[in-house]
Design a protein around this motif. Structure first.
Motif, PDB file in Angstrom:
ATOM      1  N   TRP A 149       0.922  -1.170  -0.411  1.00 37.92           N
ATOM      2  CA  TRP A 149       0.125  -0.248  -0.343  1.00 37.92           C
ATOM      3  C   TRP A 149       0.931   1.019  -0.293  1.00 37.92           C
ATOM      4  O   TRP A 149       0.692   2.561  -0.489  1.00 37.92           O
ATOM      5  CB  TRP A 149      -1.024  -0.150   1.552  1.00 37.92           C
ATOM      6  CG  TRP A 149      -1.499   1.308   1.501  1.00 37.92           C
ATOM      7  CD1 TRP A 149      -1.641   2.444   2.113  1.00 37.92           C
ATOM      8  CD2 TRP A 149      -2.904   1.948   0.486  1.00 37.92           C
ATOM      9  NE1 TRP A 149      -2.519   2.817   2.151  1.00 37.92           N
ATOM     10  CE2 TRP A 149      -3.324   2.769   0.851  1.00 37.92           C
ATOM     11  CE3 TRP A 149      -3.492   1.485  -0.914  1.00 37.92           C
ATOM     12  CZ2 TRP A 149      -4.528   3.562   0.345  1.00 37.92           C
ATOM     13  CZ3 TRP A 149      -4.380   2.100  -1.089  1.00 37.92           C
ATOM     14  CH2 TRP A 149      -5.069   3.234  -0.992  1.00 37.92           C
ATOM     15  N   THR A 150       2.011   1.513   0.625  1.00 39.63           N
ATOM     16  CA  THR A 150       2.674   2.554   0.474  1.00 39.63           C
ATOM     17  C   THR A 150       3.640   2.504  -0.349  1.00 39.63           C
ATOM     18  O   THR A 150       3.478   3.817  -0.905  1.00 39.63           O
ATOM     19  CB  THR A 150       3.818   2.405   2.191  1.00 39.63           C
ATOM     20  OG1 THR A 150       2.939   1.738   3.236  1.00 39.63           O
ATOM     21  CG2 THR A 150       4.755   3.134   2.247  1.00 39.63           C
ATOM     22  N   LEU A 151       3.598   1.533  -1.174  1.00 40.20           N
ATOM     23  CA  LEU A 151       4.568   2.199  -2.555  1.00 40.20           C
ATOM     24  C   LEU A 151       4.022   2.416  -3.187  1.00 40.20           C
ATOM     25  O   LEU A 151       3.898   3.392  -4.320  1.00 40.20           O
ATOM     26  CB  LEU A 151       5.205   0.166  -2.323  1.00 40.20           C
ATOM     27  CG  LEU A 151       5.798   0.262  -3.838  1.00 40.20           C
ATOM     28  CD1 LEU A 151       6.570   1.483  -4.244  1.00 40.20           C
ATOM     29  CD2 LEU A 151       6.170  -0.997  -4.107  1.00 40.20           C
ATOM     30  N   TYR A 182      10.072   6.562  -2.008  1.00 41.51           N
ATOM     31  CA  TYR A 182       9.146   6.677  -3.561  1.00 41.51           C
ATOM     32  C   TYR A 182       9.037   8.162  -3.194  1.00 41.51           C
ATOM     33  O   TYR A 182       7.325   7.852  -3.895  1.00 41.51           O
ATOM     34  CB  TYR A 182       7.778   5.467  -3.418  1.00 41.51           C
ATOM     35  CG  TYR A 182       8.798   3.943  -3.779  1.00 41.51           C
ATOM     36  CD1 TYR A 182       8.819   3.922  -5.483  1.00 41.51           C
ATOM     37  CD2 TYR A 182       9.756   3.018  -3.485  1.00 41.51           C
ATOM     38  CE1 TYR A 182       9.303   2.644  -5.700  1.00 41.51           C
ATOM     39  CE2 TYR A 182      10.103   1.959  -3.765  1.00 41.51           C
ATOM     40  CZ  TYR A 182       9.694   2.226  -5.054  1.00 41.51           C
ATOM     41  OH  TYR A 182      11.071   0.738  -6.185  1.00 41.51           O
ATOM     42  N   ARG A 183       8.629   8.786  -2.543  1.00 40.29           N
ATOM     43  CA  ARG A 183       8.884  10.379  -2.140  1.00 40.29           C
ATOM     44  C   ARG A 183      10.086  11.153  -2.926  1.00 40.29           C
ATOM     45  O   ARG A 183       9.560  12.800  -2.764  1.00 40.29           O
ATOM     46  CB  ARG A 183       8.179  10.674  -0.898  1.00 40.29           C
ATOM     47  CG  ARG A 183       5.712   9.828  -0.114  1.00 40.29           C
ATOM     48  CD  ARG A 183       5.336  10.492  -0.976  1.00 40.29           C
ATOM     49  NE  ARG A 183       5.457  11.795  -0.705  1.00 40.29           N
ATOM     50  CZ  ARG A 183       4.832  12.483   0.235  1.00 40.29           C
ATOM     51  NH1 ARG A 183       3.970  11.523   1.692  1.00 40.29           N
ATOM     52  NH2 ARG A 183       5.172  13.734   0.542  1.00 40.29           N
ATOM     53  N   ARG A 207       9.096  12.652   8.822  1.00 39.64           N
ATOM     54  CA  ARG A 207       8.177  13.603   7.061  1.00 39.64           C
ATOM     55  C   ARG A 207       7.198  12.461   6.630  1.00 39.64           C
ATOM     56  O   ARG A 207       6.411  13.659   6.357  1.00 39.64           O
ATOM     57  CB  ARG A 207       9.383  14.202   6.663  1.00 39.64           C
ATOM     58  CG  ARG A 207       8.840  14.888   5.594  1.00 39.64           C
ATOM     59  CD  ARG A 207      10.342  15.171   4.995  1.00 39.64           C
ATOM     60  NE  ARG A 207      10.404  16.590   3.690  1.00 39.64           N
ATOM     61  CZ  ARG A 207       9.799  17.845   3.831  1.00 39.64           C
ATOM     62  NH1 ARG A 207      10.354  18.176   5.746  1.00 39.64           N
ATOM     63  NH2 ARG A 207      10.341  18.924   3.373  1.00 39.64           N
ATOM     64  N   TYR A 208       7.808  11.101   6.709  1.00 39.16           N
ATOM     65  CA  TYR A 208       6.129  10.484   6.112  1.00 39.16           C
ATOM     66  C   TYR A 208       5.585  10.439   5.975  1.00 39.16           C
ATOM     67  O   TYR A 208       4.513   8.944   5.333  1.00 39.16           O
ATOM     68  CB  TYR A 208       6.774  10.319   4.572  1.00 39.16           C
ATOM     69  CG  TYR A 208       7.937  10.951   3.212  1.00 39.16           C
ATOM     70  CD1 TYR A 208       7.232  12.172   3.099  1.00 39.16           C
ATOM     71  CD2 TYR A 208       9.290  10.529   3.095  1.00 39.16           C
ATOM     72  CE1 TYR A 208       8.250  13.161   2.241  1.00 39.16           C
ATOM     73  CE2 TYR A 208      10.497  11.976   2.356  1.00 39.16           C
ATOM     74  CZ  TYR A 208       9.642  13.002   1.817  1.00 39.16           C
ATOM     75  OH  TYR A 208      10.233  13.327   1.148  1.00 39.16           O
ATOM     76  N   THR A 227       5.929   4.627   5.146  1.00 37.94           N
ATOM     77  CA  THR A 227       7.447   4.972   4.726  1.00 37.94           C
ATOM     78  C   THR A 227       8.571   4.172   5.396  1.00 37.94           C
ATOM     79  O   THR A 227       9.021   4.021   4.701  1.00 37.94           O
ATOM     80  CB  THR A 227       7.492   6.366   4.076  1.00 37.94           C
ATOM     81  OG1 THR A 227       5.829   6.392   3.181  1.00 37.94           O
ATOM     82  CG2 THR A 227       8.376   6.478   3.072  1.00 37.94           C
ATOM     83  N   ARG A 228       9.086   4.601   6.783  1.00 37.06           N
ATOM     84  CA  ARG A 228      10.091   4.356   7.236  1.00 37.06           C
ATOM     85  C   ARG A 228      10.183   2.910   7.160  1.00 37.06           C
ATOM     86  O   ARG A 228      11.500   2.373   6.739  1.00 37.06           O
ATOM     87  CB  ARG A 228      10.196   5.156   8.733  1.00 37.06           C
ATOM     88  CG  ARG A 228      10.726   5.005   9.103  1.00 37.06           C
ATOM     89  CD  ARG A 228      10.908   5.346  11.039  1.00 37.06           C
ATOM     90  NE  ARG A 228       9.927   4.240  11.690  1.00 37.06           N
ATOM     91  CZ  ARG A 228       9.444   4.201  12.889  1.00 37.06           C
ATOM     92  NH1 ARG A 228       9.285   5.103  13.018  1.00 37.06           N
ATOM     93  NH2 ARG A 228       8.470   2.717  13.362  1.00 37.06           N
TER      94      ARG A 228
END
Length: 372
Positions: free
Chosen positions: A249-251, A288-289, A344-345, A349-350
Motif C-alpha cells: 500500500w505504501t509503495l 518513493y517520495r 516527514r512521510y 514509509t519509514r
C-alpha cells in the motif's frame, strides 16, 4: 537490492513478491561464518578490488566497504569497473575514481586477493561476469553484497554453495542455481572462497568482519567505535524481513502521488564521510517520495574522505529541503535518516525503507546499534 526499484513497477511488486515464497525444504540450518578460513591465503597487504558497473551500482553496497577498508588500512583498495572514471550509483549519487579492468590486470597480473561485488543495474554484464570469473580462477575471495549475489550467480560462483542474500532475491537465486542452498539467519556467510550477505545494511558489519579477519579484533573494535557500530556479528533474524500488505500500500500510494515527490539536498564539503553520505542518500532515495542530491554552494565536485571524487550540483536558491550530514559516528546516519523519514512521510514509509535496506526498524533512542 538493485532489482527492487529497477526492474519492477509497483503493480509487478504487488502481484509478484507476495506470490514468491521460499520453496519448502530449500533452507539449510544456520551456520557460523568462516571469513578467517576464506581469507587464510591472503597476505598482510592484500589487493582488494571493489567492483562497479559504470552505468549503475548500488550506493551503500559500493561506498561503505570501500570507505571502511580504506579507513582500516588493511590493504590496497581500488575501485575497478569496465571503464575508467565515473560510476553512477543507485538510487542516488555519482562518483569518479574507477580504474578500468585492463589497467588493473596489468598492475596485478596475479589478480586481486579479495573482490567486493555490490548490487548492479544488471547482473549479467558480459565484461563484469568475465572479469569476475577470471579473478575467481586466480584464487580471489569473492564477496557479494546484497543483490551482488545475483552477479556471483551469473559467474557460476553460487553453484553447489550455501549462501545468504537479500530477502527479495532468495527465490530467484534458488531457481537459477538448483544446487545452491539458502541459509537463513546469517547476515554474512562464507562458503569456501565465496562470501554472501543479506540486504544493503549488511555492508557495514560485513566490512568490519573483513577488517577483523584481515587485521585483528582490536582493530575492528576500534574502528567500530569510531563509526558508531555496536557490533558486527553475523546473527540476523531473517523472518522479520519481507513484503507485506502495508508495504504494498505504501509503495503504491507513494508512487502514484507523484505531485508530492521531493528533491532533497545533502550538503557536502571536501572530506565528507562516505559512510554517512551513502546511508543518508540511500534511505531518502528509497521512500518513493523523495530523491537525494549531493550539493555544494559552488563546486561541481568534492573529494570524499575515502579519496573518491563525488559529483555534486551547485545549490540552487529554491526551497528544497536539506539533509545535513553529521561529522561523528557515521554509522548512525541510517537510524537518523529513518527517524527523519518517519517524521516527514509517516511510519509506514519509514518501515518500507527499512525493509528495503533489511535494517531493524526500531525508533531512534539516541544509541546507534548495528543493523539487525
Amino acid at each position: 537490492m538493485a532489482t527492487l526499484w529497477r526492474q519492477c513497477g509497483w503493480a509487478v511488486l504487488c502481484a509478484g513478491l507476495l506470490a514468491s515464497p521460499m520453496a519448502v525444504g530449500q533452507e539449510a540450518a544456520p551456520d557460523a561464518p568462516a571469513l578467517a578460513a576464506a581469507l587464510r591465503a591472503v597476505g598482510k597487504q592484500p589487493v582488494i578490488a571493489v567492483l562497479a558497473l559504470n552505468e549503475g551500482t548500488e550506493t551503500t553496497d559500493f561506498l561503505v566497504p570501500h570507505a571502511v577498508l580504506r579507513r582500516a588500512g588493511v590493504g590496497t583498495v581500488e575501485v575497478v569497473a569496465p571503464k575508467a572514471g565515473q560510476v553512477v550509483l543507485m538510487p542516488a549519487l555519482e562518483v569518479q575514481g574507477a580504474r578500468d579492468m585492463a589497467s588493473f590486470d596489468a598492475a596485478h597480473p596475479n589478480g586481486a586477493d579479495i573482490v567486493i561485488v555490490p548490487a548492479m543495474h544488471v547482473d549479467d554484464d558480459p565484461a563484469i561476469v568475465a572479469w569476475l570469473k577470471a579473478q575467481a580462477a586466480k584464487g580471489a575471495t569473492i564477496v557479494g553484497i546484497c543483490a551482488g549475489a545475483r552477479v556471483l550467480g551469473r559467474a557460476g560462483l553460487l553453484d553447489g554453495r550455501r549462501f545468504t542474500g537479500h530477502w527479495y532475491d532468495r527465490s530467484t537465486l534458488l531457481r537459477r542455481h538448483p544446487g545452491a542452498v539458502h541459509v537463513p539467519d546469517e547476515r554474512y556467510l562464507a562458503d569456501g572462497s565465496v562470501v554472501t550477505t543479506t540486504g544493503v545494511s549488511a555492508s557495514l558489519p560485513l566490512s568490519l568482519a573483513l577488517v577483523e579477519a584481515l587485521a585483528n579484533t582490536p582493530r575492528a573494535r576500534a574502528l567500530a567505535h569510531e563509526l558508531g557500530v555496536a557490533g558486527w556479528g553475523a546473527s540476523h533474524r531473517s523472518s522479520r524481513f519481507g513484503l507485506n500488505a502495508a508495504h504494498v500500500w505504501t509503495l503504491t500510494m507513494n508512487t502514484l502521488l507523484f505531485w508530492r515527490h521531493e528533491r532533497l539536498r545533502i550538503q557536502v564539503e571536501d572530506g565528507a564521510d562516505d559512510i554517512a553520505l551513502a546511508l543518508s542518500a540511500d534511505a531518502w532515495s528509497r521512500t518513493y517520495r523523495s530523491r537525494a542530491e549531493a550539493v555544494h554552494p559552488q563546486a561541481m565536485s568534492v573529494r570524499l574522505r575515502s579519496g573518491l571524487v563525488l559529483n555534486t550540483m551547485v545549490a540552487r536558491g529554491d526551497s528544497a529541503p536539506s539533509v545535513v550530514l553529521g561529522s561523528e559516528r557515521p554509522a548512525c546516519a541510517l537510524d537518523k535518516s529513518l527517524a527523519a523519514i518517519g517524521a516527514r512521510y509517516g511510519t509506514t514509509t519509514r518501515r518500507w525503507v527499512a525493509t528495503q535496506m533489511e535494517h531493524a526498524d526500531d525508533p531512534l533512542d539516541g544509541v546507534c546499534t548495528a543493523p539487525d
